[in-house]
Design a protein around this motif. Structure first.
Motif, PDB file in Angstrom:
ATOM      1  N   LEU A   1       3.676   0.610   3.026  1.00  5.77           N
ATOM      2  CA  LEU A   1       3.713  -0.587   3.865  1.00  5.77           C
ATOM      3  C   LEU A   1       3.593  -1.775   2.938  1.00  5.77           C
ATOM      4  O   LEU A   1       2.646  -1.866   2.154  1.00  5.77           O
ATOM      5  N   GLY A   2       4.578  -2.697   2.994  1.00  3.22           N
ATOM      6  CA  GLY A   2       4.579  -3.814   2.071  1.00  3.22           C
ATOM      7  C   GLY A   2       4.912  -5.129   2.748  1.00  3.22           C
ATOM      8  O   GLY A   2       5.655  -5.170   3.737  1.00  3.22           O
ATOM      9  N   PHE A   3       4.345  -6.217   2.223  1.00  2.00           N
ATOM     10  CA  PHE A   3       4.611  -7.589   2.673  1.00  2.00           C
ATOM     11  C   PHE A   3       5.168  -8.364   1.487  1.00  2.00           C
ATOM     12  O   PHE A   3       4.619  -8.279   0.383  1.00  2.00           O
ATOM     13  N   GLU A   4       6.215  -9.151   1.725  1.00  2.00           N
ATOM     14  CA  GLU A   4       6.791  -9.989   0.666  1.00  2.00           C
ATOM     15  C   GLU A   4       7.106 -11.368   1.230  1.00  2.00           C
ATOM     16  O   GLU A   4       7.984 -11.516   2.079  1.00  2.00           O
ATOM     17  N   ALA A   5       6.371 -12.374   0.753  1.00  2.00           N
ATOM     18  CA  ALA A   5       6.567 -13.752   1.202  1.00  2.00           C
ATOM     19  C   ALA A   5       7.398 -14.508   0.183  1.00  2.00           C
ATOM     20  O   ALA A   5       7.215 -14.361  -1.029  1.00  2.00           O
TER      21      ALA A   5
ATOM     22  N   GLU B   1      -5.251   2.038  -2.453  1.00  4.35           N
ATOM     23  CA  GLU B   1      -3.840   2.311  -2.167  1.00  4.35           C
ATOM     24  C   GLU B   1      -2.930   1.120  -2.479  1.00  4.35           C
ATOM     25  O   GLU B   1      -1.708   1.225  -2.382  1.00  4.35           O
ATOM     26  N   SER B   2      -3.517  -0.020  -2.829  1.00  2.00           N
ATOM     27  CA  SER B   2      -2.758  -1.250  -3.026  1.00  2.00           C
ATOM     28  C   SER B   2      -2.208  -1.298  -4.450  1.00  2.00           C
ATOM     29  O   SER B   2      -2.968  -1.410  -5.414  1.00  2.00           O
ATOM     30  N   LYS B   3      -0.875  -1.228  -4.583  1.00  2.00           N
ATOM     31  CA  LYS B   3      -0.242  -1.238  -5.905  1.00  2.00           C
ATOM     32  C   LYS B   3       1.250  -1.469  -5.739  1.00  2.00           C
ATOM     33  O   LYS B   3       1.822  -1.248  -4.671  1.00  2.00           O
TER      34      LYS B   3
ATOM     35  N   TRP C   1       0.853  -1.184   0.000  1.00  2.06           N
ATOM     36  CA  TRP C   1       0.000   0.000   0.000  1.00  2.06           C
ATOM     37  C   TRP C   1       0.894   1.242   0.000  1.00  2.06           C
ATOM     38  O   TRP C   1       1.917   1.273   0.687  1.00  2.06           O
ATOM     39  N   ILE C   2       0.504   2.262  -0.746  1.00  7.33           N
ATOM     40  CA  ILE C   2       1.305   3.480  -0.860  1.00  7.33           C
ATOM     41  C   ILE C   2       0.416   4.675  -0.544  1.00  7.33           C
ATOM     42  O   ILE C   2      -0.676   4.830  -1.114  1.00  7.33           O
TER      43      ILE C   2
END
Length: 212
Positions: A162-166, A199-201, A21-22
């Motif tokens: 805020l970002g998540f990376e699995a 906001e998700s991109k 999200w940005i």
């Protein structure tokens, strides 16, 4: 240009499941305190993204003058939702990273590249025995998820993300990301913004959009 790495180049390949999200404006102290519930690492760097020519489905960047990265988008497996706290678009990526040696960050890039300054706070988690735990180092076989809270500055504007990376075994990526998101969002994000689909991109999608 294709999604394959350069022939003969020694690089690292990673498959990941991500959501980001940005938000516009400066990062508020309340948000950094919220994120500080977990152990964090900090890093400051400048990345440069290739925006022209436009390469649909690809993200190309120079990472901190030390790596050349190509990411290929493999579509969205659906929506991440933590009830009452957040909704975001999951994205599957395949990334190749190649070490490079470039001039310092103050050197000018040719036209078509956009520099982005980042101050990153990173918290690392792993899915072990069905439970999400914080981790201090890379694990070989366990699915893991990095969460980053980043202050961003580009073309004279301030943003934060805020970002998540699995990463890890492909069949466990979604479980690891969702479990990490439930843990992080067990306390709501302070300050008003609720992370949502608008906001998700990805960085590439965000940088390619016109902004005033």
């Amino acid at each position: 240009m294709t999604g394959e790495p350069p022939q003969g180049a020694a690089g690292e390949e990673v498959r990941s499941l991500e959501v980001r999200w940005i938000f516009p404006g400066r990062l508020e102290t309340a948000v950094t305190g919220w994120f500080g519930r977990f152990p964090i690492e900090t890093e400051s760097r400048e990345d440069s993204y290739l925006l022209d020519p436009r390469l649909p489905g690809l993200s190309v960047k120079v990472r901190g003058s030390r790596a050349f990265e190509v990411k290929m988008y493999h579509g969205s497996p659906g929506i991440l939702e933590v009830a009452g706290r957040t909704r975001g678009r999951l994205e599957s990526w395949q990334k190749w990273s190649f070490p490079v040696s470039l001039p310092g960050q103050d050197s000018a890039y040719p036209g078509g590249w956009q520099p982005v300054r980042k101050r990153r706070r990173i918290s690392r988690f792993a899915l072990a025995g069905g439970q999400i735990v914080t981790r201090a180092s890379q694990l070989d076989q366990e699915p893991q998820c990095d969460v980053e809270l980043t202050e961003v500055s580009t073309i004279g504007q301030n943003w934060w993300t805020l970002g998540f990376e699995a990463s890890g075994p492909a069949d466990l990526l979604r479980s690891a990301l969702e479990a990490t998101a439930r843990l992080v969002f067990n306390s709501p994000l302070p300050g008003g913004p609720e992370p949502g689909l608008e906001e998700s991109k990805s960085y590439q999608q965000w940088l390619s959009q016109p902004r005033s």
